[in-house]
Design a protein around this motif. Structure first.
Motif, PDB file in Angstrom:
ATOM      1  N   THR A 180       0.830  -1.202   0.000  1.00 56.24           N
ATOM      2  CA  THR A 180       0.000   0.000   0.000  1.00 56.24           C
ATOM      3  C   THR A 180       0.864   1.251   0.000  1.00 56.24           C
ATOM      4  O   THR A 180       0.593   2.217  -0.747  1.00 56.24           O
ATOM      5  N   HIS A 192      -6.675   6.170  -0.335  1.00 59.66           N
ATOM      6  CA  HIS A 192      -5.483   6.551  -1.096  1.00 59.66           C
ATOM      7  C   HIS A 192      -5.612   7.952  -1.693  1.00 59.66           C
ATOM      8  O   HIS A 192      -4.622   8.576  -2.078  1.00 59.66           O
ATOM      9  N   TRP A 197       0.891   4.012  -2.970  1.00 58.21           N
ATOM     10  CA  TRP A 197       0.579   5.417  -2.744  1.00 58.21           C
ATOM     11  C   TRP A 197       1.708   6.322  -3.237  1.00 58.21           C
ATOM     12  O   TRP A 197       1.461   7.309  -3.937  1.00 58.21           O
ATOM     13  N   SER A 237      -8.431   2.426  -2.293  1.00 54.55           N
ATOM     14  CA  SER A 237      -8.288   3.540  -3.232  1.00 54.55           C
ATOM     15  C   SER A 237      -8.935   4.807  -2.696  1.00 54.55           C
ATOM     16  O   SER A 237      -8.450   5.920  -2.942  1.00 54.55           O
TER      17      SER A 237
END
Length: 392
Positions: free
Chosen positions: A94, A349, A98, A346
């Motif tokens: 993750t 994110h 990002w 997302s």
């Protein structure tokens, strides 16, 4: 009559088909039927849902015998270690996703706005370059790994489907950056979870219960609040429509990606690494983007031959390297979690992307957009609660 006293073979009690003999016969018939049913499949299927998708396959190797406290402690320790390892992988990929996404989006926004205002042509250059980067990286990382078996016809169709849809999706996303700011585009993308939930339900990947419906309602409210951003002029509704179309295509692509990444063991797709999968799909994506560039951007060829070409090629290489890391992290997260869970991530994110747009490009965010974005975050948390309830 005492049943424990033996009787002669021709006695009335022994010859009469009593209740005991009928029960024994029924028990033998039932046991034989259960053995035949259990022998049809070496595995049992427990629907809804596993951390990696729609079905959880449970091996029959497990027994129902009671385990000692020591064995139970060892099993709990092993389960905790597996959970910690999966959580660490999710955190690492993750973070990788990002950081690379911020680099890619900011670079594409700058190139499309000031250097090369042809998003389809830019995508047509970036995707094959990313495929080359993924291929070379796969050769280095998996040098000692055995080559996967050749893809079957239906598996090749899966790859073509992913590459084709991704070409239209990325091209439309880059096109939307002509009309929307980075903050505006990413905040509208918060509605992508709703698209993914509905798609996953239609594809049979995940169910849609009460908590998921509440999560979808929060996503819709958040999206409506974001679309009423006063900093978006009226003619940018065309950019919003382009972005929504891209989100719909993205949901179909991630649903197919989950099917591919969670293929049965022994299949060619299951043996194909994530980098090898990128090396196969991205050339198709580049071909679709080139077709869109020839249709909608006839002046891209002339602009490519201008004096800014060397600077443009350096930017393309930078975007391709960041995109390789981003796409690899995305595929790893979908394989570890699910397509819907990935899209929930997302939504969260969007926070660093919006902050990057505000800090580096001086974008502005209204109070209405902040409220809508907060509503989408609560929707993501409600979905996380629904997943927790399903697995526990």
């Amino acid at each position: 009559v005492d049943p424990h006293i033996p009787h002669p073979p021709h006695s009335p009690v022994a010859s009469r088909p009593g209740a005991l003999s009928r029960r024994a016969m029924l028990k033998r018939t039932w046991d034989a039927a259960m053995q035949s049913i259990e022998g049809l499949s070496p595995r049992k299927i427990q629907p809804y849902p596993s951390p990696g998708g729609y079905l959880r396959l449970i091996s029959d190797d497990s027994t129902e015998e009671s385990t000692s406290p020591r064995d139970s402690t060892e099993l709990e320790r092993a389960a905790a270690q597996r959970l910690a390892s999966r959580a660490a992988q999710v955190f690492i990929f993750t973070s990788m996703w990002w950081c690379s996404a911020i680099l890619v989006i900011l670079q594409i926004k700058e190139v499309v706005s000031f250097l090369f205002p042809f998003p389809f042509a830019l995508t047509a250059m970036v995707q094959p370059t990313t495929a080359v980067c993924a291929f070379l990286l796969a050769k280095m990382v998996h040098a000692k790994r055995a080559a996967p078996p050749p893809l079957q016809s239906h598996e090749m169709m899966y790859v073509v489907f992913i590459g084709t849809v991704q070409g239209f999706e990325i091209g439309l996303t880059n096109k939307a950056l002509e009309y929307l700011s980075v903050a505006g585009r990413t905040m509208i993308s918060s509605m992508g979870v709703l698209f993914m939930m509905c798609t996953a339900r239609l594809w049979g990947l995940e169910r849609l219960g009460l908590l998921r419906l509440c999560s979808s309602a929060l996503m819709i409210l958040g999206g409506l609040a974001q679309c009423e951003d006063p900093h978006l002029p009226g003619d940018n509704w065309f950019g919003i429509l382009i972005q929504l179309t891209s989100m719909l295509l993205s949901a179909q692509r991630w649903a197919m990606a989950q099917v591919v990444l969670q293929s049965p063991r022994g299949s060619a797709l299951r043996g194909t690494s994530k980098l090898q999968l990128l090396a196969r799909t991205l050339p198709i994506t580049g071909a679709i983007s080139m077709l869109l560039a020839l249709i909608f951007e006839p002046g891209a060829t002339t602009a490519l031959q201008a004096a800014v070409a060397p600077n443009l090629l350096a930017r393309v290489l930078m975007v391709a390297m960041g995109l390789t890391a981003m796409l690899y992290a995305e595929l790893k997260l979908v394989s570890l979690l699910s397509a819907v869970a990935f899209n929930v991530l997302s939504t969260l994110h969007q926070i660093p992307i919006v902050l990057a747009g505000v800090v580096f490009q001086h974008n502005t965010v209204s109070q209405s957009s902040v409220a809508g974005f907060t509503c989408c975050i609560f929707g993501a948390l409600v979905y996380a609660l629904a997943r927790y309830n399903d697995t526990h």
